[in-house]
Scaffold this motif. Structure first.
Motif, PDB file in Angstrom:
ATOM      1  N   ASP A  35      96.168  56.068  31.823  1.00  0.00           N
ATOM      2  CA  ASP A  35      97.497  55.734  31.316  1.00  0.00           C
ATOM      3  C   ASP A  35      98.185  54.727  32.216  1.00  0.00           C
ATOM      4  O   ASP A  35      98.772  53.757  31.748  1.00  0.00           O
ATOM      5  CB  ASP A  35      98.345  57.004  31.209  1.00  0.00           C
ATOM      6  N   GLU A 246      93.546  56.954  26.005  1.00  0.00           N
ATOM      7  CA  GLU A 246      93.686  57.076  27.451  1.00  0.00           C
ATOM      8  C   GLU A 246      92.789  58.210  27.927  1.00  0.00           C
ATOM      9  O   GLU A 246      92.696  59.260  27.284  1.00  0.00           O
ATOM     10  CB  GLU A 246      95.144  57.329  27.814  1.00  0.00           C
ATOM     11  N   ASP A 257     101.067  61.404  31.281  1.00  0.00           N
ATOM     12  CA  ASP A 257     100.391  61.653  30.004  1.00  0.00           C
ATOM     13  C   ASP A 257      99.068  62.409  30.126  1.00  0.00           C
ATOM     14  O   ASP A 257      98.176  62.221  29.291  1.00  0.00           O
ATOM     15  CB  ASP A 257     100.175  60.335  29.247  1.00  0.00           C
ATOM     16  N   SER A 261      95.616  62.964  27.428  1.00  0.00           N
ATOM     17  CA  SER A 261      94.463  62.165  27.853  1.00  0.00           C
ATOM     18  C   SER A 261      93.142  62.864  27.557  1.00  0.00           C
ATOM     19  O   SER A 261      93.005  64.075  27.750  1.00  0.00           O
ATOM     20  CB  SER A 261      94.548  61.865  29.353  1.00  0.00           C
TER      21      SER A 261
END
Length: 283
Positions: A35, A246, A257, A261
């Protein structure tokens, strides 16, 4: 019957690592990476593994990594090491890996510096209607990856694309990343992928941000990374020109994040699955 077929005009990117083409239905292109740049070592580690997997499978790959996360919910959330340092690091990393790079831009003042490093410039979803930002990014002549705002309908992207084209750039990729559905929830309308592609531009499916639960923790966004695979499979079956995701070696330790992910160790299996679905378009 809705058929997934080549667009009248494809988007191309020439790079020393290869030629990337969106819209001709030959191969889907993968945008993948961490990310945000936490540190050089983690990005290089992740990039090398993605590179190994994609080369083995024949999947065109462009490194995705943000230099800054300007839309954090909390002021205390990690944003990166600062633009100058982060862009220098990303430039070094892409040179070391020999890969192309996608990163996003948040303000018009950032555009020249980002354009010097990025091969594909991303317009974040929250900023998709920011005219000055979009126009300045378009004027760089770079391929633009424009994320559809969570508040927009698929056909609303027509007016946004027109802004970039009027600024002299039709090398546009339109990205689906979920639509707001009540509080702390996003949903994906797969018919929207077809609707956006009918605008004449290649479409990318962001499979990780689409699993986001915006603001769900109170201080940051939550997410459901277990839904990344189902969304990716659905998108490939409908017909898209690329997948955005990601990935992190250990999402539980990611500074941004993590809940959305994809664990890096799952990437190879996922891509094999997606390639099998992609082949159904070729029959």
């Amino acid at each position: 019957m809705t058929e997934f077929k080549p667009l009248a005009k494809s988007v191309e990117l020439a790079h020393p690592s290869g030629k990337f083409t969106w819209g001709n239905c030959d191969k889907f292109v993968l945008f993948a990476g961490p990310d945000i740049i936490e540190d050089d070592g983690m990005v290089i580690e992740t990039g090398k593994e993605i590179q190994r997997v994609t080369r083995a499978l024949g999947v065109p790959w462009i490194l995705k990594c943000s230099f800054d996360k300007a839309n954090r919910q909390s002021a205390s959330s990690f944003r990166g090491p600062g633009m100058t340092k982060a862009l220098a690091s990303l430039n070094k990393i892409k040179s070391q890996l020999g890969c192309a790079l996608l990163t996003d831009v948040h303000e018009t003042i950032q555009v020249p510096a980002v354009a010097e490093v990025a091969d594909v410039i991303q317009i974040p979803a929250f900023l998709s209607r920011q005219t000055d930002l979009l126009v300045d990014a378009a004027k760089t002549g770079k391929v633009l990856h424009i994320k559809k705002g969570q508040f927009l309908a698929p056909w609303d992207m027509k007016a946004i694309a027109k802004k970039a084209v009027a600024a002299g750039n039709d090398k546009l990729l339109l990205c689906e990343r979920g639509t707001s559905f009540g509080y702390n929830r996003l949903v994906n309308d797969m018919t929207g992928l077809v609707e956006m592609r009918r605008l004449g531009f290649p479409v990318i499916m962001d499979c990780t941000h689409s699993t986001q639960l915006p603001g769900a923790t109170g201080e940051s966004s939550g997410g459901r990374s277990d839904m990344v695979w189902p969304l990716a499979r659905a998108a490939l079956a409908v017909g898209v020109d690329g997948i955005f995701l990601e990935t992190h070696p250990d999402p539980s330790k990611a500074l941004c994040d993590g809940p959305t992910s994809l664990p890096l160790g799952q990437l190879e299996g996922m891509l094999k699955n997606l390639l099998a679905i992609w082949k159904t378009h070729q029959t």
